[in-house]
Design a protein around this motif. Structure first.
Motif, short mmCIF file in Angstrom:
data_model
loop_
_atom_site.label_atom_id
_atom_site.label_comp_id
_atom_site.label_asym_id
_atom_site.label_seq_id
_atom_site.Cartn_x
_atom_site.Cartn_y
_atom_site.Cartn_z
N CYS A 178 -27.49 -41.07 26.08
CA CYS A 178 -27.59 -41.56 24.70
C CYS A 178 -27.20 -43.02 24.62
N CYS A 225 -23.83 -42.65 21.71
CA CYS A 225 -22.55 -42.04 22.14
C CYS A 225 -22.42 -41.95 23.65
N CYS A 262 -30.68 -38.10 20.38
CA CYS A 262 -29.46 -37.36 20.73
C CYS A 262 -29.19 -36.31 19.65
N CYS A 309 -25.62 -37.43 17.93
CA CYS A 309 -25.43 -38.58 17.02
C CYS A 309 -26.74 -39.15 16.51
ZN ZN Z 1 -25.51 -39.64 21.05
#
Ligand code: ZN
Ligand code: BV8
Length: 224
Positions: free
Chosen positions: A110, A113, A131, A134
């Motif tokens: 990602c 994050c 993702c 997030c």
């Molecule tokens: Zn993420």
């Protein structure tokens, strides 16, 4: 015994090499697409290339070369495979000690994050993938040109080639650094270097033994 492998190892499984003519996709040079700049400029295009490759690799089977390296593990000498390949075919061929210098096409990271996802599907539903945690965009979990190699993988590889009696260098043109540096490092440390390549290459004279041929044919014989 350490094996340093490159795209030539997977060529007989039908996975195009980086520099062979069959490696082209929509007439793009892999070097152009496998960069952070290309991804920043056009993430969907780069993801289409990786999705195409995932589809190809999902169809591919490990070949006799992969199986031979795995058999070597059973026969005796501790074998670590240090691979530049991102296709996971060594693991599918039964090798249990594999260091992936350039990451894995089956991993996604990602951009937000940094979470590392594993996704083995031949094709991803949406490109670019997002993702679940997030919502940010995921990138392929591979090392692009201009990016550092995973420190653990690099350290472990240097350690491995510095303490081996034999380094098998299979199916790599030795053009990509720092992976190619592992050959002189092994040589310095006193290893015998055996080169297995379809073409007549000699990696700057570092090889003690050069065996010209396809890895899928040569390796089973070497293991015998
Ligand atoms: Zn993420
Ligand atoms: C780094 C993952 C520090 C992605 C790959 C200028 C600017 C920036 C960087 C550089 C620069 N100049 C040089 C560099 C360094 C650069 C580099 O080496 N460039 C080269 C091309 C000149 N390296 C990097 O950027 C590395 N990082 O240096 O970090 C840094 C940080 C910031 C700035 C500067 C430096 C990162 C390199 C990792 C790139 N990622 N893959 C993806 O897969 O999408 S590399 C890619 O090439 C694949 O992993 C592939 O494995 C690898 C190497 O190619 P080969 O495996 O050797 O395959 P190739 O097609 O070349 O050859 C196949 C061989 O097999 C041939 O010899 C053929 O004869 C043989 N063969 C074919 N069939 C068979 C066979 N042999 C046996 N049997 C057969 N059947």
């Amino acid at each position: 015994m350490i094996a340093l492998t490159g795209a030539g190892m997977s060529a007989e499984s039908g996975v195009p090499t980086f520099r062979g003519l069959d490696g082209l996709w929509r007439n793009y040079n892999p070097q152009e697409l496998a960069t952070p700049e290309a991804f920043a400029a056009n993430p969907t295009l780069v993801w289409e290339w990786y999705d195409w490759r995932r589809g190809l690799i999902a169809q591919a089977q490990p070949n006799a070369g992969h199986f031979a390296l795995a058999q070597l593990e059973e026969k005796g000498p501790f074998v670590t495979v240090v691979t530049q390949n991102v296709d996971g075919l060594h693991q599918r061929g039964g090798s249990s000690h594999v260091i992936e210098l350039h990451g894995s096409i089956w991993k996604l990271r990602c951009m937000g994050c940094q979470r590392l996802h594993s996704d083995l599907r031949a094709h991803l539903r949406t490109l670019p993938p997002l993702c679940e945690e997030c919502g940010q965009m995921l990138r392929p979990g591979v090392v692009w040109f201009g990016e550092n190699l995973p420190p653990m993988a690099w350290e472990a590889s240097v350690e491995a080639v510095s303490s081996t009696d034999v380094l098998l260098v299979i199916g790599t043109s030795g053009q990509v650094y720092p992976a190619a540096q592992l050959v002189p490092i092994a040589k310095e440390a006193g290893a015998k270097v055996i080169l297995v390549n379809l073409e007549e290459i000699e990696l700057g004279g570092a090889a003690d033994i050069v065996i010209q041929g396809a890895s899928g044919e040569i390796l089973p014989k070497l293991v015998q």
